[in-house]
Design a protein around this motif. Structure first.
Motif, short mmCIF file in Angstrom:
data_model
loop_
_atom_site.label_atom_id
_atom_site.label_comp_id
_atom_site.label_asym_id
_atom_site.label_seq_id
_atom_site.Cartn_x
_atom_site.Cartn_y
_atom_site.Cartn_z
N PRO A 394 0.80 -1.23 0.00
CA PRO A 394 0.00 0.00 0.00
C PRO A 394 0.83 1.28 0.00
CG PRO A 394 -0.91 -1.59 1.55
CD PRO A 394 0.39 -2.15 1.08
N SER A 395 2.10 1.21 0.45
CA SER A 395 2.91 2.43 0.58
C SER A 395 4.06 2.51 -0.39
CB SER A 395 3.46 2.54 2.01
OG SER A 395 2.42 2.53 2.96
N CYS A 396 4.50 1.38 -0.95
CA CYS A 396 5.70 1.42 -1.78
C CYS A 396 5.73 0.20 -2.70
CB CYS A 396 6.96 1.44 -0.91
SG CYS A 396 7.15 -0.03 0.13
N GLU A 411 -0.80 -2.63 9.87
CA GLU A 411 -1.45 -1.38 10.24
C GLU A 411 -0.89 -0.19 9.46
OE1 GLU A 411 -1.19 -0.98 14.45
OE2 GLU A 411 -2.73 -2.51 14.84
N GLY A 412 -0.68 -0.39 8.17
CA GLY A 412 -0.23 0.69 7.30
C GLY A 412 1.26 0.88 7.26
N THR A 413 1.99 0.25 8.17
CA THR A 413 3.44 0.38 8.20
C THR A 413 4.08 -0.75 7.39
OG1 THR A 413 3.41 1.43 10.38
CG2 THR A 413 5.49 0.45 9.66
N VAL A 427 9.21 4.78 -3.24
CA VAL A 427 8.12 5.46 -2.53
C VAL A 427 7.76 6.68 -3.37
CG1 VAL A 427 7.35 6.48 -0.38
CG2 VAL A 427 9.09 4.67 -0.35
N ILE A 442 8.58 2.21 6.53
CA ILE A 442 7.79 3.30 5.95
C ILE A 442 6.45 3.34 6.68
CG2 ILE A 442 6.77 4.23 3.85
CD1 ILE A 442 8.80 2.52 2.30
N SER A 443 6.21 4.43 7.39
CA SER A 443 4.99 4.55 8.19
C SER A 443 4.17 5.74 7.72
CB SER A 443 5.33 4.73 9.68
OG SER A 443 6.11 3.66 10.16
N PRO A 444 2.86 5.60 7.66
CA PRO A 444 2.02 6.76 7.33
C PRO A 444 2.05 7.78 8.46
CG PRO A 444 0.67 4.87 7.95
CD PRO A 444 2.08 4.38 7.89
N GLY A 445 2.45 9.00 8.17
CA GLY A 445 2.52 10.03 9.20
C GLY A 445 3.80 10.01 9.99
N GLU A 447 7.09 8.00 12.32
CA GLU A 447 7.21 7.20 13.53
C GLU A 447 6.95 8.06 14.77
OE1 GLU A 447 7.90 4.01 13.85
OE2 GLU A 447 8.26 3.51 11.75
#
Length: 464
Positions: A394-396, A411-413, A427, A442-445, A447
Motif C-alpha cells: 500500500p505504501s511502496c 497497520e499501514g506500516t 516510494v 515506511i509509516s504513514p505520518g 514514527e
C-alpha cells in the motif's frame, strides 16, 4: 467509341454528360470537404488527446504490468511528445471521419456509374463502415495484445524495454488502421464481381498468389518486422480472401474451404493466446494450517472448486496446487504457505521465485513478475537468473533482482528487511536502496517519537 462518363435516367436513357473539367471541379470540391472534416475531427481529438492515449495504452499497460515492468511511455526529446500527439490525433481523426470520407468518395464516383452500379455501391457502403470498425477492433483486442505479449516475453529476464510514445502510437494506430482497411477486401471482391470486372473463377485461380500477396501486404502495412505480427496480419487477409470467394460464389465447397481455414486459424489463435496470456503463474508447494486460495485451477489431477481451503498439519506436503494469474491467497492465524512462481511463464525446475507467506497474510498474484501484499508478512527468495520481481504494498513498491528479502505490512506500516543481497524500494518518485542486513520502515505520518528528547540539545537557547 465515346467513353465519357454519364448518368442514366430512370427510364434507362442518359441524363447528362460531364466534361473532364467538371469532373476535376467535382473532385476538388470533395477533397476540400474531406480536408475540412479531417481538420475538425483532428481538433476534436486534440481536445481529448489524453483520454485517447489512455485507451490506446491499455494493451501496453496490461502487458507490461503482467510482466512486472513499468508501463510508462518514454519520450527521448522535448518535441517528441508533441509530434507523437499530432500523429495520435491525426490517425484518430481519420477513424472518426472515415464514414464522411467514404460518403464523399461515393458522391464523386457515383456520377460516372450506371444506375445498377450505383445500387450495388449503396448497398456496400454501410457494410464497408462495419468492416472498417471490425478490422480496427480485431487489431486492438486480438492482434495487438498478442503481438505485445510475444515481443515482450521473448526478451527474457534481466532486460527491461524502453518503449517511446512515438513508437507505440505508430505501432498501435497504424496497425489498427491497416486492419480496418484490409477488412474491406471481401466487399471489394464482391463489388468487382457484381460490376463484371472479375469472376469467381478468377479469384479461385489467383488463390495461391493471394497467399503470397497476403504476406507481402502484411510486411508492408505492419510497423514492426517481427514474423509474429506479420503472420498475425497475413492470416486474417487469407481468411478474408476466402470469405470474398464465398460471397461471390456461395457454394458448398466454398463454405467448407472457408470454414476449414477459419477453424484452423482460430485454433492457432486460441493456442497462441493460451500460451501467452494464460500460463501457470506458479504452485503452492507446502502449507501449514488453514490457507484459502481462490480462484484455483487444479490440484494434482482433480479440479478444485472456486474457493479452496487447505487445512493440513505441520510439515505436510500436498499435491502442488497450480494457479493462474489473478489468484488471491489468504493465510489464517497460525497458518503458513510456501509458493513457487515460474520465472518465465511455465514452471521450470531451478528457475523461479519462492514466496514464504506468514500467518494472517493476504496477497494477490497477478503475474509471474509481481505480487501484491495487502497485509501480513512475506519472504521472497529469488533464484539465480530468474529476473526482476516486484512486490507492491500500500505504501511502496519493492524491486528485487536476487537474494532474499522480508516484507511486512502491518497497520499501514511497511517494513522491508534485506536478508541476502540488496533491494530497491520506490516510494512515489523517490527510490531507496536497502543493503544486505539493513531494514527500511515506511509509516504513514511518520514514527512516534519523544519530541522533548529530540529537541533536548537546544537547552540553553532562547526558543521562545
Amino acid at each position: 467509341m465515346d467513353n465519357t462518363p454519364h448518368q442514366e435516367s430512370a427510364s434507362g436513357g442518359e441524363e447528362k454528360r460531364l466534361s473532364l473539367g467538371e469532373h476535376l471541379e467535382e473532385l476538388r470540391l470533395r477533397i476540400i470537404i474531406c480536408i475540412i472534416g479531417l481538420i475538425v475531427c483532428f481538433f476534436l481529438c486534440w481536445a481529448f488527446k489524453s483520454q485517447i492515449l489512455w485507451v490506446a495504452k491499455r494493451p501496453h499497460s496490461l502487458t507490461m504490468e503482467s510482466m512486472g515492468l513499468s508501463a510508462t511511455l518514454k519520450v527521448l526529446s522535448y518535441q517528441e511528445g508533441f509530434f507523437a500527439y499530432i500523429k495520435l490525433c491525426l490517425i484518430s481523426a481519420f477513424f472518426l471521419s472515415y464514414p464522411m470520407v467514404l460518403y464523399q468518395a461515393w458522391r464523386f464516383v457515383s456520377v460516372g456509374l450506371y444506375r445498377h452500379e450505383r445500387r450495388y455501391v449503396k448497398m456496400f457502403l454501410p457494410f464497408s463502415v462495419i468492416g472498417f470498425l471490425l478490422g480496427g477492433l480485431f487489431g486492438y483486442f486480438v492482434l495487438i495484445p498478442l503481438a505485445l505479449q510475444f515481443l515482450i516475453r521473448i526478451l527474457g529476464p534481466g532486460i527491461e524495454p524502453i518503449i517511446t510514445m512515438s513508437q507505440y502510437v505508430s505501432l498501435v494506430f497504424l496497425l489498427t488502421l491497416a486492419l480496418g482497411l484490409v477488412f474491406q477486401l471481401p466487399l471489394v471482391m464482391l463489388l468487382l464481381n457484381k460490376v463484371g470486372v472479375f469472376t469467381a473463377e478468377n479469384y479461385i485461380q489467383w488463390r495461391k498468389f493471394a497467399v503470397l500477396g497476403a504476406f507481402i501486404l502484411a510486411a508492408m502495412i505492419t510497423p514492426t518486422a517481427d514474423p509474429f505480427t506479420q503472420s498475425g496480419t497475413a492470416l486474417p487477409v487469407m481468411v478474408l480472401y476466402e470469405v470474398g470467394i464465398l460471397l461471390v460464389r456461395p457454394t458448398r465447397r466454398a463454405f467448407l474451404y472457408a470454414g476449414g481455414l477459419v477453424g484452423v486459424i482460430s485454433l492457432l489463435t486460441l493456442g497462441v493466446y493460451a500460451y501467452l496470456t494464460l500460463p501457470t503463474v506458479g504452485e503452492v508447494q507446502r502449507v501449514v494450517g488453514t490457507v484459502e486460495i481462490f480462484p484455483v485451477v487444479a490440484t494434482g489431477r482433480s479440479p478444485l472448486p472456486q474457493t479452496a481451503t487447505k487445512d493440513v498439519g505441520a510439515g505436510f506436503k500436498p499435491a502442488p496446487t497450480k494457479f493462474y494469474r489473478g489468484t488471491t491467497l489468504r493465510t489464517g492465524r497460525g497458518a503458513k504457505a510456501q509458493l513457487f512462481l515460474a520465472g518465465g511463464g511455465y514452471i521450470r525446475k531451478g528457475r523461479g521465485i519462492r514466496l514464504y507467506v506468514n500467518e494472517s497474510s493476504r496477497l494477490v498474484l497477478p503475474g509471474q513478475r509481481r505480487v501484491e501484499l495487502l497485509e501480513g508478512e512475506l519472504l521472497v527468495a529469488i533464484e539465480k537468473d530468474s529476473g526482476s520481481f516486484n512486490v507492491n504494498t500500500p505504501s511502496c513498491v519493492v524491486n528485487l533482482e536476487n537474494g532474499e528479502t522480508d516484507i511486512k505490512v502491518f497497520e499501514g506500516t511497511v517494513t522491508v528487511t534485506s536478508i541476502k543481497g540488496s533491494v530497491v524500494v520506490a516510494v512515489g518518485e523517490e527510490k531507496k536502496e536497502v543493503r544486505q542486513g539493513h531494514q527500511l520502515r515506511i509509516s504513514p505520518g511518520g514514527e512516534p517519537v519523544d519530541a522533548e528528547k529530540v529537541t533536548g540539545w537546544t537547552k540553553g537557547l532562547d526558543r521562545d
